[in-house]
Design a protein around this motif. Sequence first.
Motif, short mmCIF file in Angstrom:
data_model
loop_
_atom_site.label_atom_id
_atom_site.label_comp_id
_atom_site.label_asym_id
_atom_site.label_seq_id
_atom_site.Cartn_x
_atom_site.Cartn_y
_atom_site.Cartn_z
N ASP A 195 0.81 -1.22 0.00
CA ASP A 195 0.00 0.00 0.00
C ASP A 195 0.84 1.27 0.00
N SER A 196 2.01 1.18 0.61
CA SER A 196 2.77 2.42 0.84
C SER A 196 3.93 2.62 -0.12
N VAL A 197 4.03 1.80 -1.19
CA VAL A 197 5.20 2.00 -2.06
C VAL A 197 5.04 3.27 -2.91
N THR A 198 6.17 3.90 -3.20
CA THR A 198 6.16 5.16 -3.96
C THR A 198 6.40 4.87 -5.44
N PRO A 199 6.06 5.83 -6.32
CA PRO A 199 6.36 5.66 -7.75
C PRO A 199 7.84 5.37 -8.01
N ASP A 200 8.74 6.04 -7.31
CA ASP A 200 10.16 5.79 -7.55
C ASP A 200 10.55 4.37 -7.16
N GLU A 201 9.99 3.88 -6.06
CA GLU A 201 10.27 2.48 -5.67
C GLU A 201 9.73 1.52 -6.73
N ALA A 202 8.54 1.81 -7.23
CA ALA A 202 7.92 0.92 -8.22
C ALA A 202 8.69 0.95 -9.54
N CYS A 203 9.35 2.07 -9.83
CA CYS A 203 10.09 2.19 -11.10
C CYS A 203 11.52 1.64 -11.01
N ALA A 204 11.95 1.28 -9.79
CA ALA A 204 13.33 0.81 -9.62
C ALA A 204 13.41 -0.67 -9.95
N HIS A 205 13.39 -1.00 -11.23
CA HIS A 205 13.42 -2.41 -11.64
C HIS A 205 14.79 -3.01 -11.34
N PRO A 206 14.80 -4.25 -10.79
CA PRO A 206 16.09 -4.83 -10.42
C PRO A 206 17.02 -5.13 -11.60
N ASN A 207 16.49 -5.44 -12.78
CA ASN A 207 17.36 -5.89 -13.87
C ASN A 207 17.34 -5.05 -15.14
N TRP A 208 16.24 -4.36 -15.39
CA TRP A 208 16.10 -3.64 -16.67
C TRP A 208 15.93 -2.15 -16.39
N LEU A 209 16.49 -1.34 -17.29
CA LEU A 209 16.30 0.11 -17.23
C LEU A 209 15.28 0.47 -18.31
N MET A 210 14.09 0.93 -17.89
CA MET A 210 13.01 1.11 -18.88
C MET A 210 12.22 2.38 -18.58
N GLY A 211 11.28 2.72 -19.47
CA GLY A 211 10.39 3.85 -19.23
C GLY A 211 9.54 3.62 -17.99
N ARG A 212 8.93 4.70 -17.46
CA ARG A 212 8.24 4.58 -16.17
C ARG A 212 6.97 3.73 -16.26
N LYS A 213 6.26 3.80 -17.38
CA LYS A 213 5.02 3.03 -17.47
C LYS A 213 5.31 1.53 -17.41
N ILE A 214 6.20 1.06 -18.24
CA ILE A 214 6.49 -0.38 -18.26
C ILE A 214 7.17 -0.81 -16.95
N ILE A 252 17.34 -16.05 -18.53
CA ILE A 252 16.55 -16.77 -19.54
C ILE A 252 15.39 -15.87 -19.91
N HIS A 253 15.28 -15.51 -21.17
CA HIS A 253 14.29 -14.49 -21.54
C HIS A 253 12.93 -15.05 -21.90
N SER A 254 12.83 -16.34 -22.13
CA SER A 254 11.59 -17.10 -22.27
C SER A 254 11.90 -18.43 -22.92
N LEU A 255 10.88 -19.32 -22.97
CA LEU A 255 11.13 -20.69 -23.42
C LEU A 255 9.95 -21.22 -24.24
N VAL A 256 10.26 -22.27 -25.03
CA VAL A 256 9.22 -22.98 -25.77
C VAL A 256 9.34 -24.46 -25.44
N ARG A 257 8.20 -25.06 -25.04
CA ARG A 257 8.20 -26.50 -24.76
C ARG A 257 7.59 -27.24 -25.96
N GLU A 269 22.32 -11.33 -21.63
CA GLU A 269 22.29 -10.22 -20.68
C GLU A 269 20.95 -9.52 -20.79
N PRO A 270 20.43 -8.98 -19.70
CA PRO A 270 19.19 -8.20 -19.82
C PRO A 270 19.46 -6.84 -20.45
#
Length: 394
Positions: A195-214, A252-257, A269-270
């Motif tokens: 409930d209490s997370v901020t926009p900056d916390e939500a935008c701090a992706h651990p692996n990818w640097l991306m736009g704020r919406k994604i 691993i960026h995705s897989l096909v079975r 690399e990400p």
Amino acid sequence: MRSICILGSTGSIGENTLDVVARHPDLYRVCALTANTQIEKLAKQCFKFHPDIAVVKDAELAKQLKNLLGDLKTEVLYGSSGLIAAVMHESVNTVMAAIVGAAGLLPTLQAAKAGKRILLANKEALVMAGPIFMDAVEKSGAELLPIDSEHNAIYQCLPQSQSSNKLNYPAYGVEELLLTASGGPFLRRAIETLDSVTPDEACAHPNWLMGRKISVDSATMMNKGLELIEAMWLFRVPENKIQIVIHPQSVIHSLVRYIDGSLLAQLGEPDMRTPIAYGLGWPHRIDSGVKKLDMMTLKDLNFMAADVNRYPAILLAREAARLKGTSPAILNAANEVALEYFLQKSIKYTQIIQVVDQVLQTVASQTATSLESILDADQLARTKAVNILQGLRS
Ligand code: NAD
Ligand code: MG
């Protein structure tokens, strides 16, 4: 020589695309660049790449950009007609669709109708208008190459014997697709504290640097929900043949079975320059500038199921995927509006998906027979979302 239009050149994908293009001046020419409001950044790109056309949001920004460009022979256009003109420019044969959100739908669809090679990053366009978009691709013979890292990985793991826009995978023994997800910044955070997370916390992706919406979509995992719908249309597989797997390391960026017991994965690399280079070079491979993945430094690769209490967005996306029709457009529109309220600090993080849920339950799904029906549903869902959000704010 590929002549390129980059829709959304000032964004994260746009800049990464220019980085790859700049490594291959013999292979690519930048014909058109488009931005929304970041004219200084766009002007710098124009001085470096000398496009024929640059597009901005409105007439006033166009005037300002013209002033910045001085003697440069770049035609400055604006608005949606400018975006369409950029895509339709006679020398453009490749369109990088990297506008964020529903705003990218019309120019991207135009590129599909015109039979260009489309490098699709703008997943929202396909989520909203999947069948219409794929139909346009098929009719025009456009080449559609997925840039979203998961879909690009799956594309690479599928049989390469087919042309890029004639995907009929059941015939090739594909059993299911596995979309990996990092789990975002709140994978291990106590659910009661979300409930209490901020926009900056939500935008701090651990692996990818991306736009704020994604980035926020990755935190709620609505991004994975949208990607599930994107995969349904791209690869023509039903919702229940797509599994979501949390893999925090994003290696691993995705897989096909396949039905014979094989599980094919794409690793790297990400860094979005890999899928971008793949799309630009297809069917060949070109240097992307991405550092080599060193297997020796990989310690753990972990996998787990996504907890729907933590990520209720996945349930909503699956619901919209099953309903089809205008439901995916409704889901997407409500999410865009609610997410923006969160970024403006008008609602709590957890309310984003609550609002999407309410909109999805109240705006009736229709059959999506035309672009108009999709745009109507998009508008209706936005109006409904705003009503709900105003109520939450007061
Ligand atoms: P971003 O916010 O960094 O950039 C968005 C771009 O779109 C900017 O150039 C902006 O000027 C333009 N834009 C925004 N609103 C516009 C409007 N109304 N009209 C015209 N142009 C507009 O976003 P991003 O992270 O580069 O993402 C772009 C798309 O790629 C999104 O659909 C996203 O889901 C997808 N994608 C991004 C990544 C990534 O690593 N960034 C990965 C996979 C998919
Ligand atoms: Mg992705």
